[in-house]
Design an enzyme around this catalytic site. Sequence first.
Site, PDB file in Angstrom:
ATOM      1  N   GLY A  15      34.684  28.178  37.661  1.00  0.00           N
ATOM      2  CA  GLY A  15      34.507  29.486  37.014  1.00  0.00           C
ATOM      3  C   GLY A  15      33.564  29.391  35.832  1.00  0.00           C
ATOM      4  O   GLY A  15      33.564  28.398  35.113  1.00  0.00           O
ATOM      5  N   ARG A  77      33.893  27.479  45.366  1.00  0.00           N
ATOM      6  CA  ARG A  77      34.179  27.183  46.790  1.00  0.00           C
ATOM      7  C   ARG A  77      33.224  26.116  47.287  1.00  0.00           C
ATOM      8  O   ARG A  77      32.643  26.230  48.351  1.00  0.00           O
ATOM      9  CB  ARG A  77      34.002  28.435  47.623  1.00  0.00           C
ATOM     10  CG  ARG A  77      34.885  29.534  47.138  1.00  0.00           C
ATOM     11  CD  ARG A  77      35.114  30.584  48.167  1.00  0.00           C
ATOM     12  NE  ARG A  77      35.818  31.662  47.525  1.00  0.00           N
ATOM     13  CZ  ARG A  77      35.412  32.914  47.519  1.00  0.00           C
ATOM     14  NH1 ARG A  77      34.314  33.254  48.137  1.00  0.00           N
ATOM     15  NH2 ARG A  77      36.114  33.836  46.899  1.00  0.00           N
ATOM     16  N   ASP A 118      38.665  20.690  35.251  1.00  0.00           N
ATOM     17  CA  ASP A 118      39.437  19.632  35.878  1.00  0.00           C
ATOM     18  C   ASP A 118      39.031  19.406  37.346  1.00  0.00           C
ATOM     19  O   ASP A 118      38.756  18.275  37.765  1.00  0.00           O
ATOM     20  CB  ASP A 118      40.907  20.096  35.794  1.00  0.00           C
ATOM     21  CG  ASP A 118      41.877  19.051  36.251  1.00  0.00           C
ATOM     22  OD1 ASP A 118      41.658  17.883  35.908  1.00  0.00           O
ATOM     23  OD2 ASP A 118      42.835  19.405  36.959  1.00  0.00           O
ATOM     24  N   THR A 146      36.251  25.026  30.283  1.00  0.00           N
ATOM     25  CA  THR A 146      37.191  26.044  30.776  1.00  0.00           C
ATOM     26  C   THR A 146      37.590  26.933  29.607  1.00  0.00           C
ATOM     27  O   THR A 146      37.841  26.428  28.508  1.00  0.00           O
ATOM     28  CB  THR A 146      38.472  25.467  31.409  1.00  0.00           C
ATOM     29  OG1 THR A 146      39.424  26.524  31.547  1.00  0.00           O
ATOM     30  CG2 THR A 146      39.111  24.363  30.613  1.00  0.00           C
ATOM     31  N   ASP A 148      40.281  28.265  29.440  1.00  0.00           N
ATOM     32  CA  ASP A 148      41.730  28.094  29.290  1.00  0.00           C
ATOM     33  C   ASP A 148      42.107  27.025  28.254  1.00  0.00           C
ATOM     34  O   ASP A 148      43.255  26.966  27.824  1.00  0.00           O
ATOM     35  CB  ASP A 148      42.360  27.703  30.631  1.00  0.00           C
ATOM     36  CG  ASP A 148      42.297  28.840  31.650  1.00  0.00           C
ATOM     37  OD1 ASP A 148      41.921  29.952  31.257  1.00  0.00           O
ATOM     38  OD2 ASP A 148      42.617  28.597  32.829  1.00  0.00           O
ATOM     39  N   ASP A 150      42.624  23.870  28.553  1.00  0.00           N
ATOM     40  CA  ASP A 150      43.794  23.108  28.998  1.00  0.00           C
ATOM     41  C   ASP A 150      43.462  21.717  29.524  1.00  0.00           C
ATOM     42  O   ASP A 150      44.197  21.173  30.342  1.00  0.00           O
ATOM     43  CB  ASP A 150      44.577  23.912  30.048  1.00  0.00           C
ATOM     44  CG  ASP A 150      43.754  24.207  31.300  1.00  0.00           C
ATOM     45  OD1 ASP A 150      42.548  23.881  31.310  1.00  0.00           O
ATOM     46  OD2 ASP A 150      44.312  24.761  32.259  1.00  0.00           O
ATOM     47  N   ARG A 183      54.082  53.773  22.412  1.00  0.00           N
ATOM     48  CA  ARG A 183      54.180  53.122  23.718  1.00  0.00           C
ATOM     49  C   ARG A 183      54.312  51.613  23.569  1.00  0.00           C
ATOM     50  O   ARG A 183      53.983  51.038  22.533  1.00  0.00           O
ATOM     51  CB  ARG A 183      52.903  53.381  24.526  1.00  0.00           C
ATOM     52  CG  ARG A 183      52.843  54.756  25.122  1.00  0.00           C
ATOM     53  CD  ARG A 183      51.495  54.981  25.760  1.00  0.00           C
ATOM     54  NE  ARG A 183      51.467  56.228  26.493  1.00  0.00           N
ATOM     55  CZ  ARG A 183      50.378  56.921  26.759  1.00  0.00           C
ATOM     56  NH1 ARG A 183      49.190  56.485  26.344  1.00  0.00           N
ATOM     57  NH2 ARG A 183      50.436  58.041  27.443  1.00  0.00           N
ATOM     58  N   ARG A 192      46.059  30.043  33.542  1.00  0.00           N
ATOM     59  CA  ARG A 192      46.786  29.755  34.782  1.00  0.00           C
ATOM     60  C   ARG A 192      48.037  28.927  34.521  1.00  0.00           C
ATOM     61  O   ARG A 192      49.125  29.290  34.905  1.00  0.00           O
ATOM     62  CB  ARG A 192      45.880  28.958  35.716  1.00  0.00           C
ATOM     63  CG  ARG A 192      45.317  29.805  36.806  1.00  0.00           C
ATOM     64  CD  ARG A 192      44.432  28.992  37.675  1.00  0.00           C
ATOM     65  NE  ARG A 192      43.218  28.589  36.982  1.00  0.00           N
ATOM     66  CZ  ARG A 192      42.254  27.891  37.544  1.00  0.00           C
ATOM     67  NH1 ARG A 192      42.369  27.499  38.771  1.00  0.00           N
ATOM     68  NH2 ARG A 192      41.164  27.582  36.864  1.00  0.00           N
ATOM     69  N   GLU A 243      48.426  35.219  32.411  1.00  0.00           N
ATOM     70  CA  GLU A 243      48.511  35.538  33.853  1.00  0.00           C
ATOM     71  C   GLU A 243      49.442  34.592  34.612  1.00  0.00           C
ATOM     72  O   GLU A 243      49.986  34.943  35.655  1.00  0.00           O
ATOM     73  CB  GLU A 243      47.118  35.482  34.491  1.00  0.00           C
ATOM     74  CG  GLU A 243      46.496  34.098  34.401  1.00  0.00           C
ATOM     75  CD  GLU A 243      45.092  33.992  34.944  1.00  0.00           C
ATOM     76  OE1 GLU A 243      44.595  34.946  35.545  1.00  0.00           O
ATOM     77  OE2 GLU A 243      44.486  32.918  34.746  1.00  0.00           O
TER      78      GLU A 243
HETATM   79  O1  F6P Z   1      40.016  28.494  34.674  1.00  0.00           O
HETATM   80  C1  F6P Z   1      39.594  29.641  34.065  1.00  0.00           C
HETATM   81  C2  F6P Z   1      40.082  30.876  34.729  1.00  0.00           C
HETATM   82  O2  F6P Z   1      39.532  31.819  33.904  1.00  0.00           O
HETATM   83  C3  F6P Z   1      41.596  31.068  34.900  1.00  0.00           C
HETATM   84  O3  F6P Z   1      42.292  31.395  33.756  1.00  0.00           O
HETATM   85  C4  F6P Z   1      41.658  32.140  35.952  1.00  0.00           C
HETATM   86  O4  F6P Z   1      42.865  32.137  36.661  1.00  0.00           O
HETATM   87  C5  F6P Z   1      40.545  31.748  36.833  1.00  0.00           C
HETATM   88  O5  F6P Z   1      39.585  31.085  36.028  1.00  0.00           O
HETATM   89  C6  F6P Z   1      39.960  32.886  37.612  1.00  0.00           C
HETATM   90  O6  F6P Z   1      38.747  32.481  38.142  1.00  0.00           O
HETATM   91  P1  F6P Z   1      38.050  33.103  39.436  1.00  0.00           P
HETATM   92  O7  F6P Z   1      38.299  34.563  39.437  1.00  0.00           O
HETATM   93  O8  F6P Z   1      36.611  32.749  39.247  1.00  0.00           O
HETATM   94  O9  F6P Z   1      38.668  32.451  40.596  1.00  0.00           O
END
Ligand code: F6P
Length: 374
Positions: A15, A77, A118, A146, A148, A150, A183, A192, A243
């Site tokens: 990503g 991919r 990773d 990333t 994230d 992480d 609200r 993730r 998420e």
């Molecule tokens: O790893 C980064 C991240 O932004 C995650 O938090 C998220 O789940 C994922 O990529 C979504 O990536 P894509 O929509 O490109 O599969």
Amino acid sequence: MTGRMQRIGILTGGGDCPGLNAVIRAVVRTLGGGSCEVVGIRNGFGGLISQEYVTLDQAAVSGILPRGGTILGSSNRDDPFDFEGTVGDSALNGDVSALVLENTRRAGLDGVVVIGGDGTQFIAHRLSERAYQEGGAFRVVGVPKTIDNDLQATDRTFGFDTAVGICSEAIDRLHTTAESHHRVMWVEVMGRHAGWIALHSGLAAGGDVILIPEIPFRVASVAGAIEDRRRRGKGFSIVVVAEGAIPEGGDPVYLLATDGTRRKSLGGIARIVAEEVERLTGLESRTTILGHVQRGGTPSAFDRVLATRFGVCAAQQVLAGSWNTMAALRGPSVVPVPLVSAVGSQRLVDPLGELVGVARATGVRFGDELGPTD
Ligand code: F6P
């Protein structure tokens, strides 16, 4: 390899993330002083399968520092060990790693700078192991990426600061409309396996409840937190949800794949919990899923600097012939670490750590607190 100019490939995999272009620019600027020719590989490892390359000279990287995304293109991919796609007129399936190694040799690449998370670093590591077993070489220097944040091997990844800034601003905006309409506003952010973005943006923007994958939550406890606020005269609340957040004893929520691919995308947990909490509290709620807005656009100043430091460190490893390493932030310094250390170990939020403690001390609830009905 002495005597001739080295030919170094560079690719961005997985990503995208704000700061990728800053890394590319730093690598090209550091290597481009006459000792190396830098070749951009298009669309991650996919470009080593389809042999799509672009020359990266100083002119090619001019002006890209503040630009989001990646000028090379990316793909999630493109795993050569589990590939499914077409190249030219041919459909390719399964393990095409031998083709990647062959194409790397054919392109005359002495080494590749691999910018990715990773999964991407794991692929690079597997390619170099396979090449070694066959008496060849796939020389890699990694750069961690990333939003994230992480990856265990580095204290920080670039892109995270930008994402937290975007989320914090969004939460600030949701705050005012939440207050006006009394609200409960739910905001779902990326993350993730790790709740870093939710925790940092929730803290920065004054979220009342933060739900993260590392702390499984109970719906009754979340509802209790919102009820408590109402009793204290606060008719609105802000809930920040990673998420990947999971209810106690439950599973993560995935979006339905609409494109027929095998890839599962997380998403939707905030809406599900919001509906349940609305039923329990009677308080009207609205859900915002920030999605890829968090990954797009210009990197923050911090991420531009970190990405540039990573790029320079990676280029210096190339010049030193220090392969199978990865640039990493350790304390105040960017240093090379073994590439293997980047693979397979995630840096998660410590539920008993300082940051969660700070949040709890300032009244943030995580949905694991005991309520009157527990
Ligand atoms: O790893 C980064 C991240 O932004 C995650 O938090 C998220 O789940 C994922 O990529 C979504 O990536 P894509 O929509 O490109 O599969």
